[in-house]
Each structure stands twice: as C-alpha cells, then as structure tokens.
Design an enzyme around this catalytic site. Structure first.
Site, mmCIF file in Angstrom:
data_model
loop_
_atom_site.group_PDB
_atom_site.id
_atom_site.type_symbol
_atom_site.label_atom_id
_atom_site.label_comp_id
_atom_site.label_asym_id
_atom_site.label_seq_id
_atom_site.Cartn_x
_atom_site.Cartn_y
_atom_site.Cartn_z
ATOM 1 N N ASP A 200 0.692 -1.264 -0.124
ATOM 2 C CA ASP A 200 0.093 -0.004 -0.079
ATOM 3 C C ASP A 200 0.944 1.182 -0.036
ATOM 4 O OD1 ASP A 200 -2.024 1.774 0.316
ATOM 5 O OD2 ASP A 200 -2.969 1.126 1.982
ATOM 6 N N VAL A 201 1.425 1.550 -1.400
ATOM 7 C CA VAL A 201 2.071 2.678 -1.312
ATOM 8 C C VAL A 201 1.867 4.017 -2.030
ATOM 9 C CG1 VAL A 201 4.138 1.001 -1.540
ATOM 10 C CG2 VAL A 201 3.165 1.832 -3.650
ATOM 11 N N LYS A 202 0.501 4.026 -2.700
ATOM 12 C CA LYS A 202 -0.163 5.061 -3.259
ATOM 13 C C LYS A 202 0.788 6.027 -4.163
ATOM 14 C CE LYS A 202 -4.035 4.801 0.115
ATOM 15 N NZ LYS A 202 -3.504 3.670 1.100
ATOM 16 N N ARG A 203 1.280 5.420 -4.852
ATOM 17 C CA ARG A 203 2.383 6.200 -5.603
ATOM 18 C C ARG A 203 1.671 6.698 -6.814
ATOM 19 N NH1 ARG A 203 5.017 6.153 -1.388
ATOM 20 N NH2 ARG A 203 7.113 4.929 -1.340
#
Length: 312
Positions: free
Chosen positions: A103-106
């Site tokens: 879950d890095v939401k880049r």
C-alpha cells in the site's frame, strides 16, 4: 499474479487481506520492552518493535488468508530502519506463501513513476545484475496524473506478471470533495473507473480478471455496485471494513455472481484486535491469538453475507 490471488482466495475461502499497518500504540508493552532493550529507544528500536509485532501476527494468521497489505507510511515514519522493517516484513510474508499488496499509493509521471514501479514491483540494473527492491506482488497507485502516471506501472507489471490496485473511490469521509464532483453529469470516480477498465485490457489474466484492479471503499456500497458494473474485469480491493464501520452485508455488491472479484481489507481491526472489547480476554500477551480470532470472525461475517445473497 491475479490468477494466483484468485487461486488462494478459493483455497482459503477467505476473500480478505490483512493490513499490516503497525503503530506504536498498537504494539504491546512486552514487545516494545524487548525491542528497546536490544536496540535502545531509537528509530532502530522502534523498527525492531514493529517487526517483532508483525512477525508474531503473521505466524498466527498466514494459514487463514491469501494476502497481506503493509502500508508503507507506517514504516517510513521510522526512517531507514523502518523501511528495512517494511522490506523484512514483505520478504517474510512471501516466505509464508502470502501475496503482498504494497500500500504505497504512488503517483507521478515519466521516469519518476518508472522508478517507483521498479522499486516496488520490478528490478533495477546494478552492474551486471538485476536486483529487486521491495518486491511486492501488487501495489496501490494514485491515478490523479492520468495515463502518464499509470502506464509505467503497467509496463513493469507486464514484465514481472504483477499487478496494481488503482484508487477509484476511497473510504475516507472527505473523498467526495474531489471524487464525487460531477464531470459531464457523472461523478469523477465513474470516469476513473472507466479508465481503470480500459487500462486493464492491456493485461488480462487467465481467470478473466485483469492484473489492473481498483480500490473502492466499503463505506460506499452503492457506489461499489455501480463501479462493479463499470469495471467487470477489475478485481476490487475494498478498504473500510471493521474499524471504519463497514460489515459483511455492505460488501455483497463488490463481488460478482460467483462470489469473486473483490478482496476486503481490515487493518487495525485485526492487528490491534486485542485492544477491542470483543477480544479483551486474550490480553496483550496473546495479542496474535486475538488477531487470529478476529480473522476467523471476519471470514465468517463476509462469507455469511455472500451466502445469504447467493454469491458463494
């Protein structure tokens, strides 16, 4: 990788993912004591505490679930030692046979987006070697910059047979400030959902689902029903269960007629279950046993709801 995820959901009977989002207030005192004695009250000590906490939970639940979702910010707050704990957690989960959703939401463009994709899903050239960075199986991506920000991730996914979950309608209360704005008479999240469906056509699995999935919050079940129709081949990652208020009955519209097509996330409702009144009898010493029971209760809740609606 989407085919492997579906295979594991079927084998476990658990369309759920546990969010490994450690905060120091969740870590029992005996874990912190051991970590601080070994590493001091330092960033290294904090990172050791969250690693020990994660490991004990993973050891208790890995046989029940198909996947985990570590949220990288919870590790980044402890600097380089925290990132090392993130990488260690990812590797350990994979050793246990779990699929890892980073879950890095880049969300960026061009070479920057390509670098994020390489760091989390791909490999980088180091001399004569190709080396993997964090090596998750899926990551979350913010699509606000459009195709320029998403395509580099898709390109790496094609090479590595990995996948994405793209933010479409998030579970937080203020998501509507932008996501619900009407564009050409329709909310923005519907337009994003259509783009996710189009991007996904580039990368289809043998299961009939794309490697390009979507994030749609459980707290918006009616929107989930619409988006399930707009994105028939996209697997949906559904946050918002438990601590954010959603229950199994809110989730049926996210699944297809076969009871597939979605995987539901719970984070603190699982990893901090021992702090919940419902599981207080386990106590802090047995925090991981409380997490195991919370996983089993979540599975029962979701599968019961799907069964009542003829989707299993």
């Amino acid at each position: 990788m989407i085919d492997q995820l579906i295979k594991m959901i079927k084998s476990t009977g658990a369309p759920i993912v546990v969010g490994l989002d450690p905060m120091m207030k969740f870590v029992p005192e005996h874990i912190k004591k051991a970590a601080f004695e070994a590493k001091g009250e330092t960033l290294e000590g904090a990172a050791e505490a969250i690693w020990l906490y994660n490991k004990e939970i993973i050891d208790k639940i890995y046989d029940l679930i198909p996947a985990v979702k570590p949220q990288i910010a919870m590790y980044e707050q402890f600097g380089i030692p925290g990132l090392a704990a993130f990488q260690k957690t990812v590797q350990y989960c994979k050793e246990k046979g779990l699929i890892v959703i980073g879950d890095v939401k880049r969300g960026d463009i061009g070479s920057t987006s390509a670098a994020y994709a390489a760091a989390h899903l791909g490999r980088v050239q180091v001399g004569n070697n190709l080396c993997a960075g964090f090596d998750e199986d899926f990551v979350t991506v913010n699509p606000y910059l459009g195709t320029d920000g998403v395509q580099p991730f898709i390109d790496v996914c094609k090479e590595e047979k990995k996948g994405l979950f793209i933010l479409v309608k998030t579970s937080n209360p203020s998501s509507g400030e932008f996501q619900d704005r009407l564009i050409d008479g329709r909310p923005l999240y519907e337009h994003v959902g259509e783009r996710v469906a189009a991007w996904g056509e580039q990368l289809m699995g043998g299961s009939g689902y794309s490697y390009v999935g979507a994030v749609v919050g459980a707290t918006y079940p009616e929107q989930g029903k619409i988006l399930r129709t707009l994105m028939p081949k996209a697997f949906i990652l559904v946050p918002g269960y438990g601590a954010q208020g959603a229950s199994g009955k809110d989730l049926v519209h996210f699944f297809d007629a076969n009871g597939l097509g979605a995987i539901v996330n719970s984070s603190r409702g699982i990893i901090a279950a021992y702090q919940n009144e419902k599981y207080k009898e386990f106590g802090a010493q047995n925090f991981a046993d409380a997490s195991r029971q919370a996983v089993m209760d979540m599975i029962d809740d979701i599968m019961s709801a799907l069964g009542e609606n003829g989707k299993k």
